[in-house]
Design an enzyme around this catalytic site. Structure first.
Site, PDB file in Angstrom:
ATOM      1  N   SER A 106       0.846  -1.193   0.000  1.00 45.70           N
ATOM      2  CA  SER A 106       0.000   0.000   0.000  1.00 45.70           C
ATOM      3  C   SER A 106       0.878   1.238   0.000  1.00 45.70           C
ATOM      4  O   SER A 106       2.034   1.206   0.452  1.00 45.70           O
ATOM      5  CB  SER A 106      -0.898  -0.009   1.245  1.00 45.70           C
ATOM      6  OG  SER A 106      -1.431   1.275   1.517  1.00 45.70           O
ATOM      7  N   TYR A 129      -0.326  -0.296  10.281  1.00 47.07           N
ATOM      8  CA  TYR A 129      -0.508  -0.810   8.924  1.00 47.07           C
ATOM      9  C   TYR A 129       0.668  -0.409   8.039  1.00 47.07           C
ATOM     10  O   TYR A 129       1.225  -1.235   7.299  1.00 47.07           O
ATOM     11  CB  TYR A 129      -1.819  -0.271   8.366  1.00 47.07           C
ATOM     12  CG  TYR A 129      -2.177  -0.722   6.981  1.00 47.07           C
ATOM     13  CD1 TYR A 129      -2.579  -2.033   6.737  1.00 47.07           C
ATOM     14  CD2 TYR A 129      -2.158   0.168   5.914  1.00 47.07           C
ATOM     15  CE1 TYR A 129      -2.941  -2.445   5.456  1.00 47.07           C
ATOM     16  CE2 TYR A 129      -2.516  -0.231   4.637  1.00 47.07           C
ATOM     17  CZ  TYR A 129      -2.898  -1.537   4.411  1.00 47.07           C
ATOM     18  OH  TYR A 129      -3.258  -1.939   3.147  1.00 47.07           O
TER      19      TYR A 129
END
Length: 279
Positions: free
Chosen positions: A150, A163
């Site tokens: 990501s 994350y």
């Protein structure tokens, strides 16, 4: 990819919805038998829509072969068993797509049990899956490992610290494993999603954001399947979804977007407010 990849097997994690489900369908259309792994089933669904059974049924309706592999990716033993079940039921393993990921809202104050769960699912589970898969990939004469990252790996996103840490670790692991596994003709690459994708998880986490310009999950799956289709020499790549679209002329709607950063942000940035919902 053309439907020439017969009698090969792909294992996709997080395949009950979103990019994972779309990737499972794309690989099945390319001729792979697909093992779809996730927690959500019809008998044990999650709050976010989508189940393994739905995806397996969709693959079979299109004439493909698929099995459901229910798994809790926070449990190392279950992760290893996921790989072994795939080989036991489908006979071999040629491709592993580590797509599954979770996140919770929080930065330095994130509850540690949540931080630990993000690390377990987003970083540790891919490593355990790869360690277990490598002997089977070697037995098949080579293979492909694709890790899904990501933009949060490079850019500090308010509320997504754990994350981001997990994803940048996944990218570092990709490079190390590519070097180690190159003699076995096993390519290891990373697909960094840096264009907005309207997966079910994203829509649930961003209910107040305009999704009208988001890409469907099938577009990200197109980029992933393109990378899987490359020769074994194509390895150790950290591909930006947007840059890949521009360079290779795939994912045309993504190619119309401006290029994104490809290096980690440094320095102190504005303290923006998080737009994510703590679910």
């Amino acid at each position: 990819m053309e439907n020439r990849i017969l009698a090969k097997v792909a294992l996709v994690t997080g395949a009950s919805r979103g990019v994972g489900a779309a990737t499972a369908l794309a690989l099945a259309d390319a001729g792979y038998a697909v093992a779809c792994a996730a927690r959500s089933t019809r008998t044990d669904p999650r709050r976010t829509p989508g189940t393994l059974d739905d995806v397996v049924d969709a693959v079979r309706a299109r004439g493909g072969t698929a099995i459901a592999v229910p798994v809790d990716l926070s449990d190392r033993e279950q992760v290893a068993a996921m790989v072994e079940q795939t080989v036991a039921e489908l006979g071999r393993l040629d491709v592993l797509v580590n797509n599954a990921g979770v996140t919770f809202v929080g930065d330095i104050d994130v509850p540690l049990r949540r931080h630990d769960l993000v690390m377990a699912i987003d970083l540790d589970a891919p490593l355990i899956a790869i360690r277990t898969a490598v002997p089977h990939l070697r037995a098949a004469g080579g293979g492909r490992i694709l890790n899904v990252s990501s933009l949060a790996a490079l850019k500090p996103v308010p509320g997504l610290m754990s994350y981001g840490i997990a994803k940048v670790g996944l990218e570092r692991m990709t490079i190390d494993l590519a070097r180690q596994l190159a003699p076995d003709h096993i390519a290891v690459n990373c697909f960094r999603i840096d264009a907005p994708v309207a997966s079910e998880g994203t829509l649930a986490n961003l209910p107040g954001v305009d999704h009208s310009t988001f890409e469907p999950s099938s577009v990200a799956a197109e980029g992933i399947t393109w990378m899987v289709d490359q020769p074994a020499e194509y390895s150790g790549r950290l591909e930006s979804m947007v840059h890949l679209a521009h360079r290779e002329g795939i994912m045309p709607t993504v190619a119309s977007r401006p290029l994104t950063p490809t290096e980690m942000f440094t320095g102190v940035h504005d303290n923006q407010q998080s737009v994510f919902v703590d679910g």
